[in-house]
Design an enzyme around this catalytic site. Structure first.
Site, mmCIF file in Angstrom:
data_model
loop_
_atom_site.group_PDB
_atom_site.id
_atom_site.type_symbol
_atom_site.label_atom_id
_atom_site.label_comp_id
_atom_site.label_asym_id
_atom_site.label_seq_id
_atom_site.Cartn_x
_atom_site.Cartn_y
_atom_site.Cartn_z
ATOM 1 N N LYS A 60 0.840 -1.215 0.000
ATOM 2 C CA LYS A 60 0.000 0.000 0.000
ATOM 3 C C LYS A 60 0.867 1.254 0.000
ATOM 4 O O LYS A 60 0.501 2.268 -0.593
ATOM 5 C CB LYS A 60 -0.952 0.002 1.197
ATOM 6 N N ALA A 190 -2.748 -13.004 -12.788
ATOM 7 C CA ALA A 190 -3.468 -11.714 -12.714
ATOM 8 C C ALA A 190 -4.459 -11.744 -11.563
ATOM 9 O O ALA A 190 -5.613 -11.363 -11.714
ATOM 10 C CB ALA A 190 -4.170 -11.432 -14.036
ATOM 11 N N VAL A 246 2.068 -20.032 -18.368
ATOM 12 C CA VAL A 246 3.529 -19.997 -18.520
ATOM 13 C C VAL A 246 4.063 -21.424 -18.451
ATOM 14 O O VAL A 246 3.748 -22.184 -17.534
ATOM 15 C CB VAL A 246 4.153 -19.110 -17.419
ATOM 16 N N VAL A 278 1.471 -16.188 -8.318
ATOM 17 C CA VAL A 278 0.459 -17.214 -8.600
ATOM 18 C C VAL A 278 -0.223 -17.731 -7.333
ATOM 19 O O VAL A 278 -0.793 -18.810 -7.326
ATOM 20 C CB VAL A 278 1.071 -18.394 -9.394
ATOM 21 N N ASP A 320 -3.671 -17.425 7.730
ATOM 22 C CA ASP A 320 -3.383 -17.965 6.402
ATOM 23 C C ASP A 320 -3.102 -19.465 6.396
ATOM 24 O O ASP A 320 -3.173 -20.087 5.341
ATOM 25 C CB ASP A 320 -2.155 -17.258 5.805
ATOM 26 N N HIS A 452 -23.261 14.952 2.227
ATOM 27 C CA HIS A 452 -23.117 15.397 0.842
ATOM 28 C C HIS A 452 -22.069 16.500 0.768
ATOM 29 O O HIS A 452 -22.090 17.413 1.611
ATOM 30 C CB HIS A 452 -24.445 15.935 0.311
HETATM 31 P P1 FAD Z 1 1.722 -14.191 8.235
HETATM 32 O O1 FAD Z 1 1.521 -12.747 8.120
HETATM 33 O O2 FAD Z 1 2.384 -14.908 7.109
HETATM 34 O O3 FAD Z 1 2.530 -14.418 9.588
HETATM 35 C C1 FAD Z 1 2.991 -15.664 9.984
HETATM 36 C C2 FAD Z 1 4.210 -15.453 10.839
HETATM 37 O O4 FAD Z 1 4.580 -16.676 11.425
HETATM 38 C C3 FAD Z 1 5.420 -14.959 10.052
HETATM 39 O O5 FAD Z 1 5.907 -13.804 10.656
HETATM 40 C C4 FAD Z 1 6.427 -16.106 10.172
HETATM 41 O O6 FAD Z 1 7.772 -15.662 10.270
HETATM 42 C C5 FAD Z 1 5.997 -16.757 11.474
HETATM 43 N N1 FAD Z 1 6.363 -18.150 11.557
HETATM 44 C C6 FAD Z 1 6.052 -19.147 10.685
HETATM 45 N N2 FAD Z 1 6.542 -20.314 11.114
HETATM 46 C C7 FAD Z 1 7.167 -20.051 12.286
HETATM 47 C C8 FAD Z 1 7.882 -20.853 13.216
HETATM 48 N N3 FAD Z 1 8.017 -22.156 13.026
HETATM 49 N N4 FAD Z 1 8.404 -20.247 14.276
HETATM 50 C C9 FAD Z 1 8.276 -18.910 14.489
HETATM 51 N N5 FAD Z 1 7.613 -18.112 13.658
HETATM 52 C C10 FAD Z 1 7.066 -18.687 12.568
HETATM 53 N N6 FAD Z 1 -4.156 -9.046 3.099
HETATM 54 C C11 FAD Z 1 -5.073 -8.095 3.343
HETATM 55 O O7 FAD Z 1 -6.001 -8.325 4.119
HETATM 56 N N7 FAD Z 1 -4.995 -6.853 2.750
HETATM 57 C C12 FAD Z 1 -4.003 -6.548 1.880
HETATM 58 O O8 FAD Z 1 -3.951 -5.437 1.366
HETATM 59 C C13 FAD Z 1 -3.020 -7.526 1.600
HETATM 60 N N8 FAD Z 1 -2.010 -7.251 0.757
HETATM 61 C C14 FAD Z 1 -1.049 -8.185 0.538
HETATM 62 C C15 FAD Z 1 -0.016 -7.885 -0.338
HETATM 63 C C16 FAD Z 1 0.992 -8.800 -0.586
HETATM 64 C C17 FAD Z 1 2.107 -8.449 -1.532
HETATM 65 C C18 FAD Z 1 0.964 -10.053 0.095
HETATM 66 C C19 FAD Z 1 2.060 -11.050 -0.121
HETATM 67 C C20 FAD Z 1 -0.063 -10.372 0.962
HETATM 68 C C21 FAD Z 1 -1.091 -9.449 1.188
HETATM 69 N N9 FAD Z 1 -2.158 -9.735 2.047
HETATM 70 C C22 FAD Z 1 -3.129 -8.788 2.254
HETATM 71 C C23 FAD Z 1 -2.293 -11.026 2.744
HETATM 72 C C24 FAD Z 1 -1.850 -10.900 4.209
HETATM 73 O O9 FAD Z 1 -0.517 -10.462 4.244
HETATM 74 C C25 FAD Z 1 -2.013 -12.234 4.912
HETATM 75 O O10 FAD Z 1 -3.334 -12.685 4.780
HETATM 76 C C26 FAD Z 1 -1.687 -12.105 6.395
HETATM 77 O O11 FAD Z 1 -0.361 -11.680 6.578
HETATM 78 C C27 FAD Z 1 -1.899 -13.440 7.096
HETATM 79 O O12 FAD Z 1 -1.564 -13.316 8.429
HETATM 80 P P2 FAD Z 1 -0.981 -14.558 9.250
HETATM 81 O O13 FAD Z 1 -0.625 -14.023 10.595
HETATM 82 O O14 FAD Z 1 -1.876 -15.708 9.143
HETATM 83 O O15 FAD Z 1 0.361 -14.972 8.480
HETATM 84 P P1 AMP Z 2 -4.301 -15.269 -6.576
HETATM 85 O O1 AMP Z 2 -4.675 -16.661 -6.144
HETATM 86 O O2 AMP Z 2 -5.398 -14.246 -6.467
HETATM 87 O O3 AMP Z 2 -3.023 -14.793 -5.954
HETATM 88 O O4 AMP Z 2 -3.981 -15.392 -8.137
HETATM 89 C C1 AMP Z 2 -2.966 -16.195 -8.684
HETATM 90 C C2 AMP Z 2 -3.276 -16.392 -10.173
HETATM 91 O O5 AMP Z 2 -2.161 -16.999 -10.834
HETATM 92 C C3 AMP Z 2 -4.473 -17.309 -10.420
HETATM 93 O O6 AMP Z 2 -5.438 -16.577 -11.120
HETATM 94 C C4 AMP Z 2 -3.896 -18.455 -11.258
HETATM 95 O O7 AMP Z 2 -4.794 -18.871 -12.260
HETATM 96 C C5 AMP Z 2 -2.652 -17.834 -11.898
HETATM 97 N N1 AMP Z 2 -1.629 -18.823 -12.308
HETATM 98 C C6 AMP Z 2 -1.199 -19.917 -11.640
HETATM 99 N N2 AMP Z 2 -0.220 -20.596 -12.345
HETATM 100 C C7 AMP Z 2 -0.021 -19.909 -13.507
HETATM 101 C C8 AMP Z 2 0.847 -20.069 -14.667
HETATM 102 N N3 AMP Z 2 1.722 -21.080 -14.772
HETATM 103 N N4 AMP Z 2 0.759 -19.152 -15.670
HETATM 104 C C9 AMP Z 2 -0.109 -18.120 -15.563
HETATM 105 N N5 AMP Z 2 -0.949 -17.905 -14.519
HETATM 106 C C10 AMP Z 2 -0.921 -18.783 -13.495
#
Ligand code: FAD
Ligand code: AMP
Length: 473
Positions: A60, A190, A246, A278, A320, A452
């Protein structure tokens, strides 16, 4: 021998699932430890997980910076503002890094304030109440917890046909730290992350091609919204190629040749950089889950019930690494709920009202069911839409693309879904989430006074449109 530390709760992972769970546990008076292994680029231990370090926040920050750049280069003249603009990517990245550092330190501060014990290193479950930590200096220790919350998060999915090399072929984390604007950029996938990163680098000057294997664009989004988005993003210059899988990448000296298959057969194009976006997969290996009999599904997600319980004694999993949308706010809500459940309360997470947001411009946001899902479920519905082109505030802003769509039950008028593509959709959706959380009807929103001129009037008017009684359209 050092005495083994004992806690009411041990949280494994300090992302938005884990750190929020830990803080809530501590607020409730439970003695809490959070194990987190993340090291920043300077090898300093940090909290915040993917979201703060390489996800929501840095993306962001760059989306906002690049949005300002695009405004100054393309739109400011219309406002009577003429500026000589130059781009300093190093400064842009430094700003992003500073924001990330400030926020991750903020979580460390919250841990101190709430008396959460941050145990630095990698945790592994070795017994139903025992976790061993391998610290960053290689030493180990074992802690004991009456409850364990697994919040280990996710990692970017890698594909054999485009292996990352941290130089030319990078993942989403690498794409947040490119030191210069590549002339040509290929994004594989995408989806949400691909579109956000593609928008950043396109605005800064890259020619961006997005290769998407699926035939549909944003398949989980309401079709009317995804159609509009596709049109708008193409016009902005994102070259989105659907049905394009790909199949291989060849590393040339300074470039990468990407081979892909589409309806016409095998194709190949050369790019300066390739971003693999992906999707993400749960990080559930090496956590010692087998040791205590915790199950994972075929995709590696920890199997849990609707209360995030793993089925094994007092062990829960959130965020996640379990089923459901991979979103920070869903992860945090599960964290709060599990903490309260451990304390003995009966919390509830409403998965039907998790908002989804894509931070492109215009932004896309929705909550609830889309029209296709409702029709497939044979629900009788009424739909109201309102374009931002008819919003005074959108005109004042110079951002009139998109619309709001409200879907309500034909008989009860209960709001079943709200879908927005438009300026500040990420903020506008909260009103719809709240309305749905309270079981509102479209008439409830229609009879609510909206300031508004605000963009929120578009939601008001879309609700009026459910009864075909918009005023301004
Ligand atoms: P994580 O944030 O992955 O945290 C897990 C943590 O556990 C990590 O810090 C890791 O180091 C730690 N860990 C793992 N295994 C161990 C272990 N064995 N010992 C100690 N520590 C460990 N979500 C949104 O809602 N809005 C957004 O705008 C958004 N933008 C995103 C943009 C990008 C580029 C990406 C990659 C993700 C985005 N997400 C967004 C998704 C969001 O980041 C995740 O859904 C969120 O971080 C999940 O939280 P989590 O705590 O489950 O996992
Ligand atoms: P998201 O799950 O929103 O992060 O999107 C990932 C996207 O990557 C999905 O729409 C998939 O269909 C696409 N994807 C996965 N593998 C491939 C590949 N080999 N080439 C092109 N697109 C892919």
């Amino acid at each position: 021998m050092e005495k083994q530390k004992k806690f009411d709760v041990i949280v494994l992972g300090g992302g938005p699932a884990g750190y929020v769970a830990a803080i809530r546990c501590a607020q409730l008076g439970l003695s809490t430890a959070c194990i987190e292994k993340w090291l920043d680029k300077k090898n300093k231990p940090v909290l915040g997980g993917t979201c703060l370090n390489v996800g929501c926040i840095p993306s962001k920050a760059l989306l906002d910076s690049s949005h300002h750049f695009e405004f100054l280069t393309k739109e400011s003249k219309a406002h009577g503002i003429e500026a000589t603009v130059s781009l300093n990517v190093t400064q842009m990245l430094e700003r992003k890094n500073k924001i990330v550092a400030g926020l991750t330190q903020g979580i460390a501060g919250l841990f101190k304030k709430n008396k959460v014990d941050w145990l630095k290193g990698s945790g592994k479950i070795v017994g139903k109440k025992e976790v061993t930590i391998t610290h960053h200096d290689g030493s180990t220790s074992t802690v004991c917890g009456n409850n364990i919350i697994i919040a280990a998060g996710s990692n970017p999915v890698s594909i054999k046909t485009a292996q990352t090399d941290d130089k030319s072929v990078i993942d989403s984390s690498g794409a947040l730290s490119l030191s210069e604007v590549p002339d040509s950029l290929c994004i594989i996938g995408a989806g949400v992350i691909g579109l956000e990163l593609g928008s950043v680098w396109r605005r800064l000057g890259s020619k961006v091609t997005m290769l998407e294997a699926a035939p549909e664009f944003l398949p989980t989004t309401d079709v009317a919204i995804s159609k509009e988005a596709y049109k708008i993003f193409k016009k902005q210059g994102l070259k989105i190629q659907l049905n394009s899988k790909v199949t291989a990448t060849n590393y040339l000296e300074e470039k990468v040749e990407v081979h892909y298959e589409n309806k016409e057969g095998q194709q190949s194009t050369t790019f300066d950089k390739v971003i693999v976006a992906v999707g993400r997969s749960p990080n559930t290996e090496n956590l010692g889950l087998d040791t205590v009999g915790i199950k994972t599904d075929v995709r590696g997600f920890v199997v849990v019930d609707d209360k995030c319980h793993t089925g094994v004694d007092n062990i829960y999993a959130i965020g996640d690494c379990v089923r459901g949308p991979m979103l920070a706010h869903k992860a945090s809500e599960e964290g709060v709920a599990v903490a309260e459940r451990i304390f003995g309360q009966s919390p509830h997470v409403n998965f039907n009202t998790v908002p989804w947001v894509i931070y492109t411009w215009p932004e896309i946001a929705w909550v609830g069911k889309n029209e296709k899902e409702l029709k497939e479920a044979n629900r009788k519905i009424r739909v109201g839409t309102f374009p931002f082109l008819a919003s005074g505030r959108a005109h004042a802003m110079g951002s009139t693309q998109g619309f709001v769509k409200v879907i309500a039950d034909e008989i009860t008028d209960t709001v079943l879904g709200v879908h927005i593509i438009g300026p500040n959709a990420s903020e506008l959706i909260s009103e719809a989430v709240l309305a749905m959380e309270f079981g509102a009807s479209s008439e409830d929103i229609a009879r609510t006074i909206h300031g508004h001129p605000t963009l929120s009037e578009a939601l008001h008017e879309a609700s009026l449109a459910v009864e075909s009684r918009t005023i301004h359209y």
